[in-house]
Motif scaffolding. Structure first.
Motif, PDB file in Angstrom:
ATOM      1  N   LYS A  98      -5.875  34.330  35.261  1.00  0.00           N
ATOM      2  CA  LYS A  98      -5.899  33.213  36.216  1.00  0.00           C
ATOM      3  C   LYS A  98      -5.389  31.928  35.550  1.00  0.00           C
ATOM      4  N   GLU A 158      -6.993  32.439  43.331  1.00  0.00           N
ATOM      5  CA  GLU A 158      -5.657  32.460  42.726  1.00  0.00           C
ATOM      6  C   GLU A 158      -4.994  31.088  42.795  1.00  0.00           C
ATOM      7  N   THR A 216     -15.790  37.572  42.091  1.00  0.00           N
ATOM      8  CA  THR A 216     -16.398  38.508  43.037  1.00  0.00           C
ATOM      9  C   THR A 216     -17.836  38.096  43.340  1.00  0.00           C
ATOM     10  N   SER A 245     -11.629  42.401  46.004  1.00  0.00           N
ATOM     11  CA  SER A 245     -12.986  41.870  46.192  1.00  0.00           C
ATOM     12  C   SER A 245     -13.106  40.864  47.330  1.00  0.00           C
ATOM     13  N   SER A 246     -11.987  40.321  47.849  1.00  0.00           N
ATOM     14  CA  SER A 246     -12.079  39.493  49.051  1.00  0.00           C
ATOM     15  C   SER A 246     -12.721  40.317  50.170  1.00  0.00           C
ATOM     16  N   THR A 291      -4.615  41.333  49.634  1.00  0.00           N
ATOM     17  CA  THR A 291      -5.387  40.502  48.708  1.00  0.00           C
ATOM     18  C   THR A 291      -5.940  41.376  47.604  1.00  0.00           C
ATOM     19  N   PHE A 292      -6.552  40.722  46.622  1.00  0.00           N
ATOM     20  CA  PHE A 292      -7.302  41.457  45.615  1.00  0.00           C
ATOM     21  C   PHE A 292      -8.525  42.062  46.301  1.00  0.00           C
ATOM     22  N   SER A 351     -18.413  35.826  37.924  1.00  0.00           N
ATOM     23  CA  SER A 351     -17.070  36.300  38.306  1.00  0.00           C
ATOM     24  C   SER A 351     -16.695  35.714  39.663  1.00  0.00           C
ATOM     25  N   TYR A 354     -10.887  35.091  35.292  1.00  0.00           N
ATOM     26  CA  TYR A 354     -10.410  36.236  34.512  1.00  0.00           C
ATOM     27  C   TYR A 354      -9.180  35.771  33.719  1.00  0.00           C
ATOM     28  N   LEU A 406     -17.857  35.114  45.677  1.00  0.00           N
ATOM     29  CA  LEU A 406     -17.637  35.461  47.090  1.00  0.00           C
ATOM     30  C   LEU A 406     -18.910  36.026  47.717  1.00  0.00           C
TER      31      LEU A 406
HETATM   32  C1  LIG Z   1      -9.236  37.301  40.869  1.00  0.00           C
HETATM   33  C2  LIG Z   1      -9.599  37.301  42.297  1.00  0.00           C
HETATM   34  C3  LIG Z   1     -10.926  37.387  42.731  1.00  0.00           C
HETATM   35  C4  LIG Z   1     -12.122  37.502  41.816  1.00  0.00           C
HETATM   36  O1  LIG Z   1     -11.940  38.262  40.726  1.00  0.00           O
HETATM   37  P1  LIG Z   1     -12.989  38.499  39.543  1.00  0.00           P
HETATM   38  O2  LIG Z   1     -12.255  39.490  38.721  1.00  0.00           O
HETATM   39  O3  LIG Z   1     -14.227  39.058  40.158  1.00  0.00           O
HETATM   40  O4  LIG Z   1     -13.255  37.226  38.843  1.00  0.00           O
HETATM   41  C5  LIG Z   1     -11.161  37.305  44.093  1.00  0.00           C
HETATM   42  N1  LIG Z   1     -10.174  37.175  44.978  1.00  0.00           N
HETATM   43  C6  LIG Z   1      -8.884  37.086  44.602  1.00  0.00           C
HETATM   44  C7  LIG Z   1      -7.828  36.874  45.637  1.00  0.00           C
HETATM   45  C8  LIG Z   1      -8.554  37.168  43.251  1.00  0.00           C
HETATM   46  O5  LIG Z   1      -7.255  37.102  42.881  1.00  0.00           O
END
Ligand SMILES: *Cc1c(COP(=O)(O)O)cnc(C)c1O
Length: 374
Positions: free
Chosen positions: A181, A155, A56, A83-84, A80-81, A54, A178, A59
């Motif tokens: 994307k 992204e 995540t 998981s950053s 941000t999403f 993934s 995912y 990172l």
């Molecule tokens: C999609 C995304 C991720 C990682 O997402 P996963 O669902 O773990 O693949 C990380 N950072 C950003 C900014 C994202 O849009």
């Protein structure tokens, strides 16, 4: 629903390729893994690419490979999403959030310097909605201060800034696959870097800390199972080979929205800067600064009632309840992020979105704005 927010673009080519792997003896750690990584290196021009389960996971492995953990600080954005930021916490380091630039919606370059301390190890900027703006500035800033840069390009696959590809500014960069994307492997991610040391560490860490001699039950370090199966990898290879086609389609959809919505004074419509070739991830419009969040929420509900999926994008990271507890932030800490976030509206956006559906979305959106008295 009549029009969905996002749809993957899967053809018989993807289905055929996946079927072929399913008929092979190698469902994981087979030939498609290395081939996908090779394709990715070729596409971006980086020395190494490491496929993982993934974005995540990608990172987290970057942070681990760079030995960033307890006692270290990493500067990133609250817009941000999740998981950053959670990847930094998972690694045991402290995320230091800096507010965004109101135009690009990326980490404000001017806000970085006065957040650098003796503990700062890295800057982790994000190409929000696919926009690579300021990546060169962050790079320069990291070099000036002797910091590492992890570029969250999850992204932005296919975007360029002054001709330079997203994912090539950081010392390490991450991508995600995912289904919403630019390309998908179902679930999946990719790390890119020019460092063999970090790349080799990532290869080991994604595979339970196994060493390079390949012994299955010899574990040299604390690792994870972040492997990406050959089923996912072959899907990624076909999708990557179609990236240019996807980008053209996404630029078409973005342009169609822009043409229909640009004149509406109630809306702020996204536009790529002149030095950006944008591989659009989502199409997020927002209400002008003077409108309250309530109006945006009513508009989303109205669109849903009319069979059109729309969404807010993002909720500020620092205001997620568990983050309030973890970082001690409160409303008002990042005014630009909070103000932008209260007024965003992601519209249906995917490769095959038809002109008729774009018409319907725009027509319904304007109707909603009128009826709600916005
Ligand atoms: C999609 C995304 C991720 C990682 O997402 P996963 O669902 O773990 O693949 C990380 N950072 C950003 C900014 C994202 O849009």
């Amino acid at each position: 629903m009549k029009v969905y927010l996002s749809r993957p673009d899967i053809t018989d080519t993807e289905i055929g390729a996946v079927t072929q792997v399913l008929r092979s003896p190698n469902l994981s750690l087979g030939p498609e893994l290395g081939a996908f990584e090779q394709d990715f290196c070729q596409h971006l021009g980086t020395q190494r690419a490491i496929a993982v389960s993934s974005g995540t996971a990608a990172l987290l492995l970057c942070l681990k490979a760079m030995n960033i953990g307890p006692g270290d600080e990493v500067i990133t954005t609250p817009f941000t999403f999740i998981s950053s930021v959670t990847s930094i916490i998972t690694a045991g380091a402290k995320p230091v959030l800096v507010d965004i630039d109101p135009v690009s919606l990326n980490l404000d370059p001017a806000g970085i310097e006065n957040h650098i301390t003796d503990q700062t190890k890295a800057i982790l900027p994000v190409e929000v909605f696919g926009n690579p703006a300021h990546m060169d500035t962050y790079r320069h800033c990291a070099d000036q201060h002797g910091l590492l840069m992890i570029e969250d390009s999850c992204e932005a696959l296919g975007s360029t800034l002054n001709g330079r590809a997203a994912g090539t500014f950081g010392d390490m960069a991450t991508f995600a696959f995912y289904p919403n994307k630019q390309i998908t492997t179902g679930e999946g991610g990719m790390i890119v870097t020019n460092s063999d040391i970090w790349a080799d560490l990532c290869v080991s860490l994604r595979n339970q800390g196994r060493g390079s001699n390949g012994a299955w039950l010899a574990h040299e370090r604390l690792g994870y199972n972040f492997r990406l199966s050959d089923i996912n990898c072959v899907l990624g290879r076909v999708q990557l080979s179609r990236l240019e086609e996807f980008k053209v389609q996404r630029q078409r959809v973005a342009r169609s929205y822009q043409e229909r919505l640009m004149q509406d004074r109630r809306l702020i419509v996204p536009q790529a800067a002149k030095n950006v070739d944008m591989s659009w991830f989502v199409f997020v419009v927002r209400l002008q600064d003077n409108y309250p969040q309530e109006h945006r929420d009513q508009l989303i509900a109205y669109l849903h009632d009319q069979g059109i999926q729309a969404s807010n994008y993002f909720t500020p990271v620092h205001l997620q309840p568990f983050m309030v507890e973890a970082l001690g932030h409160r409303p008002g800490d990042f005014p630009t992020t909070e103000s932008v976030s209260a007024r965003t509206l992601a519209l249906p956006f995917y490769n095959r979105l038809s002109e008729a559906d774009i018409d319907l979305v725009c027509h319904t959106l304007k109707q909603g704005l009128d009826q709600l008295g916005i």
